[in-house]
Design an enzyme around this catalytic site. Structure first.
Site, PDB file in Angstrom:
ATOM      1  N   CYS A 132       0.830  -1.203   0.000  1.00 31.56           N
ATOM      2  CA  CYS A 132       0.000   0.000   0.000  1.00 31.56           C
ATOM      3  C   CYS A 132       0.865   1.254   0.000  1.00 31.56           C
ATOM      4  O   CYS A 132       1.395   1.654   1.037  1.00 31.56           O
ATOM      5  CB  CYS A 132      -0.945  -0.001   1.203  1.00 31.56           C
ATOM      6  SG  CYS A 132      -2.023   1.446   1.275  1.00 31.56           S
ATOM      7  N   CYS A 135      -0.503   4.061   2.220  1.00 33.73           N
ATOM      8  CA  CYS A 135      -0.291   3.825   3.648  1.00 33.73           C
ATOM      9  C   CYS A 135       1.152   4.070   4.069  1.00 33.73           C
ATOM     10  O   CYS A 135       1.406   4.651   5.129  1.00 33.73           O
ATOM     11  CB  CYS A 135      -0.663   2.385   4.008  1.00 33.73           C
ATOM     12  SG  CYS A 135      -2.267   1.827   3.412  1.00 33.73           S
ATOM     13  N   ASP A 136       2.107   3.623   3.253  1.00 30.68           N
ATOM     14  CA  ASP A 136       3.488   3.536   3.717  1.00 30.68           C
ATOM     15  C   ASP A 136       4.494   4.392   2.948  1.00 30.68           C
ATOM     16  O   ASP A 136       5.667   4.435   3.318  1.00 30.68           O
ATOM     17  CB  ASP A 136       3.961   2.075   3.667  1.00 30.68           C
ATOM     18  CG  ASP A 136       3.112   1.167   4.558  1.00 30.68           C
ATOM     19  OD1 ASP A 136       2.654   1.655   5.596  1.00 30.68           O
ATOM     20  OD2 ASP A 136       2.921  -0.011   4.200  1.00 30.68           O
TER      21      ASP A 136
END
Length: 318
Positions: A132, A135-136
């Protein structure tokens, strides 16, 4: 015993639905699968969930959601759903040989990211390996990143990651990409993106310090092995919705995602609702999953009160 409502799945969507249902005094029965808490339990720092300015660990966030649902009266049952029968109400859900009944069912079983299945991958998820970018990506500011994949998702991930990374290398096992032409052109025009086509991933490399150092690949033309150096490896080869257990009981699309009436969480079976990544092919974020869990609980409550008019239907099955 016939439960008023049953929630299948305990990610952000399922637990949010459980919180709302429990607060409405509906005493939901929540079915936990083999991975209670969903994908967030494999995530370390969650920095984009509102309300946590310093971030929060994924497992802690999910544990807090579960406690909140329990506090209001949600009941939890661990087990694997083997099959469902939505042909008549009350609906029947079979869990490890036991048939449970419910007037309404909310499905929030999520979608699982596909992995490469190579050494060094699973043990480094959340520690240099990710599925992701949204997300990261922030954690790799100024670093080198590898993105594995050849479809539109991989192109999108690579483009997004150039906001943070000093360099992004796209790795694909073929010499041609599956992505749409417009997506390919957009990525090829990005100076931060390099290409490593016709290379098969073999192993996620880890340095002496225990940190991901790159990706070992095989050059399919020469047969030689190479090490592509990077600080992070993002796997972007798609997701698989966790809907096989439904056995065609409700409508799904060609990829297995549950089809819902636009703007709602209603499926084509009145009384069965879907929320979270199991019906979301676009956003796949914890906060959007939680929001759809709230929607599912409210839709469910309205149906049980008799104030919902189900005016949408479609063929059962994909």
């Amino acid at each position: 015993m016939v439960h008023k409502t049953m929630v299948v799945g305990t990610g952000p969507a399922g637990l949010t639905a459980a919180i709302y249902l429990a607060r409405a005094n509906l005493s939901p029965l929540v079915i936990e699968g083999l991975e209670p808490g969903g994908q967030l339990t494999t995530t370390t720092d969650v920095e984009n969930f509102p309300g946590f300015p310093e971030g929060i660990m994924g497992p802690e966030l999910m544990a807090n959601m579960r406690k909140q649902a329990e506090r209001f009266g949600a009941n939890f049952r661990n087990g694997w759903v083997e099959q469902v029968d939505f042909s008549n109400r009350p609906f029947k859900v079979t869990i490890e040989g036991e048939v449970l009944e419910a007037e309404t069912v909310i499905i929030s079983t999520g979608a699982s990211a596909r992995y490469l299945g190579i050494p060094g991958e699973q043990e480094n998820v959340g520690r240099g390996v990710s599925t992701c970018a949204t997300c990261d990506g922030f954690f790799f500011r100024g670093k080198k990143i590898i993105v594995v994949g050849g479809g539109d998702s991989a192109m999108e991930e690579a483009s997004f990651l150039t906001r943070f990374a000093s360099q992004v290398t796209l790795v694909h096992r073929r010499d041609e990409l599956r992505a749409s032409k417009i997506m390919q052109e957009r990525v090829k025009g990005n100076e931060k993106i390099d290409w490593a086509l016709n290379r098969s991933p073999l192993e996620v490399a880890v340095g002496d310090n225990g940190v991901v150092s790159g990706l070992k690949v095989r050059n399919n033309e020469s047969g030689q092995e190479e090490l592509l150096e990077a600080d992070g490896v993002f796997v972007a080869i798609g997701h698989t919705p966790n809907t096989k257990f439904l056995g065609g009981a409700i409508q799904t699309d060609e990829h297995g995602y549950i089809v819902v009436k636009p703007g709602t969480t209603e499926t084509n079976v009145p009384g069965v609702f879907a929320c979270g990544d199991v019906q979301d092919i676009r956003y796949r974020q914890a906060i959007t999953a939680a929001g759809s869990g709230c929607m599912a609980a409210m839709d469910c409550e309205k149906l049980l009160e008799g104030s919902m008019v189900h005016d949408w239907s479609g063929p059962v099955g994909s």
